[in-house]
Design a protein around this motif. Structure first.
Motif, PDB file in Angstrom:
ATOM      1  N   SER A 162       0.778  -1.463   0.003  1.00 34.64           N
ATOM      2  CA  SER A 162       0.206   0.249   0.124  1.00 34.64           C
ATOM      3  C   SER A 162       1.046   1.749  -0.213  1.00 34.64           C
ATOM      4  O   SER A 162       1.672   1.173   0.617  1.00 34.64           O
ATOM      5  CB  SER A 162      -1.198  -0.045   1.526  1.00 34.64           C
ATOM      6  N   LEU A 163       0.740   2.528  -0.569  1.00 37.48           N
ATOM      7  CA  LEU A 163       1.206   3.604  -1.383  1.00 37.48           C
ATOM      8  C   LEU A 163       0.408   4.546   0.027  1.00 37.48           C
ATOM      9  O   LEU A 163      -0.499   4.458   0.734  1.00 37.48           O
ATOM     10  CB  LEU A 163       1.333   4.522  -1.889  1.00 37.48           C
ATOM     11  N   GLY A 164       1.367   5.266   0.872  1.00 34.28           N
ATOM     12  CA  GLY A 164       0.881   6.066   1.298  1.00 34.28           C
ATOM     13  C   GLY A 164       1.305   7.463   1.275  1.00 34.28           C
ATOM     14  O   GLY A 164       1.852   7.889  -0.113  1.00 34.28           O
ATOM     15  N   TYR A 165       0.855   8.361   1.614  1.00 32.66           N
ATOM     16  CA  TYR A 165       1.298  10.007   0.965  1.00 32.66           C
ATOM     17  C   TYR A 165       1.533  11.206   2.475  1.00 32.66           C
ATOM     18  O   TYR A 165       0.942  10.962   3.442  1.00 32.66           O
ATOM     19  CB  TYR A 165       0.789   9.852   0.165  1.00 32.66           C
ATOM     20  N   LYS A 166       2.038  11.634   2.092  1.00 30.15           N
ATOM     21  CA  LYS A 166       2.084  13.101   2.357  1.00 30.15           C
ATOM     22  C   LYS A 166       1.701  14.404   2.003  1.00 30.15           C
ATOM     23  O   LYS A 166       2.112  14.402   1.010  1.00 30.15           O
ATOM     24  CB  LYS A 166       2.933  13.029   3.868  1.00 30.15           C
ATOM     25  N   ILE A 167       0.454  15.334   2.119  1.00 30.01           N
ATOM     26  CA  ILE A 167      -0.259  16.388   1.505  1.00 30.01           C
ATOM     27  C   ILE A 167       0.527  17.681   2.257  1.00 30.01           C
ATOM     28  O   ILE A 167       0.487  17.660   3.291  1.00 30.01           O
ATOM     29  CB  ILE A 167      -1.449  16.797   1.166  1.00 30.01           C
ATOM     30  N   TYR A 168       1.134  18.572   1.161  1.00 25.68           N
ATOM     31  CA  TYR A 168       1.210  20.170   2.122  1.00 25.68           C
ATOM     32  C   TYR A 168       0.826  20.949   0.885  1.00 25.68           C
ATOM     33  O   TYR A 168       1.590  21.027   0.301  1.00 25.68           O
ATOM     34  CB  TYR A 168       2.836  20.031   2.594  1.00 25.68           C
ATOM     35  N   ASP A 169       0.215  22.102   1.751  1.00 29.73           N
ATOM     36  CA  ASP A 169       0.327  22.939   0.648  1.00 29.73           C
ATOM     37  C   ASP A 169       1.700  23.633   0.607  1.00 29.73           C
ATOM     38  O   ASP A 169       1.468  24.553   2.155  1.00 29.73           O
ATOM     39  CB  ASP A 169      -1.016  23.127   2.005  1.00 29.73           C
ATOM     40  N   SER A 170       1.409  24.404  -0.580  1.00 34.78           N
ATOM     41  CA  SER A 170       2.854  25.225  -0.531  1.00 34.78           C
ATOM     42  C   SER A 170       2.225  26.520  -0.675  1.00 34.78           C
ATOM     43  O   SER A 170       3.276  27.666  -0.824  1.00 34.78           O
ATOM     44  CB  SER A 170       3.821  25.577  -1.847  1.00 34.78           C
ATOM     45  N   CYS A 171       0.719  27.328  -0.991  1.00 38.14           N
ATOM     46  CA  CYS A 171       0.099  28.530  -0.489  1.00 38.14           C
ATOM     47  C   CYS A 171       0.913  29.593  -2.224  1.00 38.14           C
ATOM     48  O   CYS A 171       1.269  30.246  -2.322  1.00 38.14           O
ATOM     49  CB  CYS A 171       0.241  29.350   0.260  1.00 38.14           C
TER      50      CYS A 171
END
Length: 796
Positions: free
Chosen positions: A41-50
């Motif tokens: 299973s692939l995991g992820y992290k999401i960041y908002d660079s704005c």
């Protein structure tokens, strides 16, 4: 001293949210797949660079180091330290350049779905950067080819003042110069620029004469520009756009004043990812996971406010979390950016296929393999697969995909909306002459015109002219100068005029070489016909005189003056008249040799006879003196030998002339520009003047002897007539020399023929006509008593 405040995101960007949703959809599809990465299973992290470069770099460092604060549900367990192996993003070129510079030394893959700057293809600077969207190197060249295709050579250019716009415009400018396209102006701006700078750009466009604007802009900068154009009521320009805005429905929605009507440009080819739209519309599961983003997203989407929310109080409507999304029309529900979502989709799948290869997955995967970014990067570079929709995914040596674009035309749709109509394709993998392929569809241009706009600094130079650059202006600004005489240009916009071959001359329009008029004295023209008639008349007249002399050969006037020489003289006069005909007609090798030699020999024969007759008169007078016996030294035999000797000298001169350097036909191109003079070159000028000089010497000798004998005491003294004939002869040929030298072309030939005929007529009339007059009109004078009997030879 105070610490600067941290960057804060001020609003939710639906596009960024859509990109995140596309990534989530792809990860879920892969995790649910039994063929790709089974059991993994692939995991992820999401960041908002704005949209901030500084924030993007900070996030990249956090992801590379793994030192971020982890907040996970209490029931979640991690079997190994959290570490990101690949970064999907960013959307713009400048943030990607910054991130790629930071993570490049760690060899961590960075896969962008929308960063198109050609500079990112430089693997020495950005070794771990890859992308699923083509490089602007190809787009810029394609835009230049598109502009050239429609004949626009005088255009303006606007670009975003960042790496995307500046680098894209550099390549466009270089290609445009190669294709003969000139930029009247090239300006840059950024959406945060002060209003006075944007006002200067508007003033530049107002003062320009070009009607086509190439816009290498992001959709955000284009939105600002549209607002300014609407404020200044600037319409009627033909826009050529990059993929940054040409397929953006939000930009089209903002164009309420129809500034961009008829715009044409390049777009990423249309794509479809089955199931993605339904996934994006089904955002309610986000609420069940207590995601903080859901609150902000839902309030922005429906312009409402949850009770526990800290959003501004201007949102009066309360959110329930169960609002109906089906009737919403905004940038989130708009799926026009599906090609970009597809790029995100392909980027995530590229990582999955690389992991599948590294983990040696078949029915199961080898979980014992230690993953590291460098290994993943090398495998991503070598992947080659097809998506479920049939799209091929691979990267070249620069980390770029194949460059293919659709050509989009903005056409009016229903309800004041814009239809993005595909009117062609551009495939950079094909040969240069086949890359651009426009379909047979009607295009709509600026102001809904059906005609292709014209945007040139100078109109095309028609055939017959050449381009001359205007001083101090670009190469597209020029004047059309007619070609000079004798030069042509048979193509449009010729930069030079080509000189015609020597036998050709330019026509009036100076667009074709035509055969020069051949100039020679012909029988068909009036002058040639008159000279021919005069020659034949003289011949006939001579024959008539010969017939009269032969008919009355027994009479005293014929017998009195050596009738044998008289008949030989008449024969030579006939040849003189006839030889003038050899000068008429197109010169040939034989006619050139014949005309001068025949003229020289026949005239010497004629003058030899005249000289013999003159000498007979003088000798006859000397013989009448007491004790003189000179006539025995100048009898008939001596007279014949003298004529033969004088003539043979001229024959020898002519033979030497023809042997050493004979006359030959010659095309004279110098006398007239638009005509060819066919004439006979003399070959050896010395030979020609020797022939004329010998004739002149004999004529002078005849004149002197005849002059001495003019007052001899006889009733009929032929020397008087010979003197007059020689006076005419010499006068004609002395006048001939300057007239011959100064007369151009066929007129020099006419002068020579006239001299021949005039001198021949002079001899015939002066010597024979008085005798014919007496024979025919005054027969009473044709007696021995009136004739000089001494020295006369008898005719039998």
């Amino acid at each position: 001293m105070h610490k600067p405040l941290a960057l804060q995101c001020t609003s939710l960007n639906f596009r960024g949210f859509q990109y995140a949703q596309a990534m989530l959809f792809t990860i879920e599809e892969i995790n649910n797949s039994t063929d790709l990465l089974p059991g993994i299973s692939l995991g992820y992290k999401i960041y908002d660079s704005c949209g901030s470069i500084a924030r993007s770099v900070r996030v990249a460092l956090v992801l590379a180091n793994g030192n971020e604060i982890v907040s996970a549900p209490s029931e979640a367990t991690c079997t190994r330290p959290a570490q990101v192996q690949t970064i999907i993003g960013e959307t713009s070129s400048s943030p990607c350049m910054a991130i790629a510079t930071v993570i490049g030394p760690f060899q961590m893959p960075l896969i962008s779905h929308f960063a198109t700057c050609a500079c990112l293809s430089d693997k020495t600077k950005y070794p771990s950067f890859l992308r699923t969207i083509p490089s602007d190197y190809y787009q810029s060249r394609a835009l230049a080819q598109l502009v050239k295709h429609f004949g626009w050579t005088w255009v303006g250019a606007i670009r975003t003042n960042d790496d995307y716009g500046n680098n894209g415009m550099v390549t466009f400018t270089e290609t445009a110069e190669q294709l003969g396209i000139c930029l009247e102006y090239s300006v840059s701006f950024f959406r945060t620029d002060p209003s006075d700078k944007i006002k200067k750009i508007i003033d530049i466009i107002k003062a320009s004469t070009s009607k086509v604007i190439v816009a290498f802009l992001s959709h955000m900068d284009m939105d600002v520009l549209i607002h300014e154009f609407s404020h200044h009521n600037l319409t009627g320009y033909q826009w050529v756009g990059s993929e940054g805005w040409i397929f953006d429905s939000q930009t089209a929605a903002m164009d309420r004043h129809h500034i961009l009507d008829g715009a044409i440009g390049l777009s990423i080819p249309k794509a479809h990812v089955s199931g993605l739209r339904a996934f994006m519309m089904n955002v309610k599961p986000l609420n069940s996971s207590n995601n903080e983003m859901f609150t902000e997203f839902w309030e922005t989407l429906f312009n409402c406010k949850f009770k526990q929310s800290k959003s501004p109080a201007d949102k009066q409507t309360d959110c329930t979390g169960h609002e109906d999304l089906t009737g919403v029309q905004n940038s989130f529900t708009d799926m026009s950016l599906m090609p970009i979502f597809n790029n995100v989709y392909k980027g995530v799948y590229a990582v999955a296929h690389a992991l599948h290869s590294i983990l040696s997955c078949n029915k199961t995967c080898n979980n014992r393999v230690q993953l590291d970014p460098f290994t993943i990067l090398q495998h991503i570079k070598s992947i080659h697969f097809q998506t479920k929709e049939g799209d091929e995914v691979y990267f070249n040596e620069n980390g770029d995909p194949a460059a293919k674009y659709e050509i989009i035309n903005w056409q009016p749709g229903t309800n004041e909306l814009v239809d993005f109509v595909t009117v062609g394709l551009h495939d950079a993998s094909l040969p240069a002459d086949k890359q651009l392929n426009l379909q047979n569809k009607s295009l709509i241009w600026a102001q809904k015109s059906q005609q292709v706009p014209v945007s040139v600094c100078s109109e095309k130079c028609p055939p017959g002219t050449r381009k001359v650059l205007q001083k101090g202006k670009p190469v597209c600004c020029y004047d059309c100068i007619p070609c000079a005489e004798g030069e042509i240009s048979n193509t449009t916009d010729s930069i030079t005029c080509v000189r015609c071959l020597p036998e050709f001359w330019s026509n009036k329009r100076r667009d074709a070489c035509i055969k020069k008029e051949a100039v020679f004295l012909s029988y068909e023209e009036i002058m040639g016909a008159l000279l021919t008639a005069a020659s034949l008349f003289g011949t006939c007249m001579t024959v008539v005189v010969a017939f009269i002399f032969f008919r009355y050969r027994k009479t005293p006037i014929v017998r009195a003056n050596n009738c044998e020489l008289s008949f030989l003289l008449l024969f030579s006069l006939t040849l003189c008249f006839l030889c003038s005909l050899t000068f008429i007609g197109r010169p040939s090798e034989w006619s050139c040799m014949l005309r001068h030699t025949a003229f020289g020999i026949t005239f010497v024969l004629c003058l030899s006879c005249v000289l013999g007759k003159t000498m007979v008169v003088l000798m006859a007078f000397r013989a009448s003196l007491p004790g003189s016996n000179v006539m025995k030294w100048f009898g008939p035999t001596q007279q014949r030998l003298s004529v033969l000797a004088f003539t043979l000298i001229q024959v020898v001169i002519c033979i030497l002339w023809l042997t050493i350097s004979p006359p030959f036909p010659f095309k004279n191109f110098k006398e007239f520009k638009d005509k060819i003079i066919f004439e006979c070159a003399l070959g050896s000028a010395a030979g020609f003047w020797a022939v004329l000089g010998y004739i002149g010497l004999l004529a002078l000798l005849c004149f002197i002897l005849a002059f001495l004998a003019r007052k001899l005491p006889d009733n009929f003294n032929e020397a008087k007539f010979i003197t007059f004939s020689m006076l005419i002869f010499c006068a004609v040929w002395i006048t001939f020399i300057p007239a011959y030298v100064s007369s151009p072309g066929k007129f020099s030939v006419a002068v020579e023929i006239f001299a021949i005929l005039a001198s021949t007529f002079g001899l015939l009339i002066c010597i024979f006509i008085p005798k014919c007059y007496i024979i025919l009109m005054k027969p009473e004078k044709n007696t021995k008593k009136n004739m000089m009997e001494k020295g006369a030879t008898k005719c039998t």
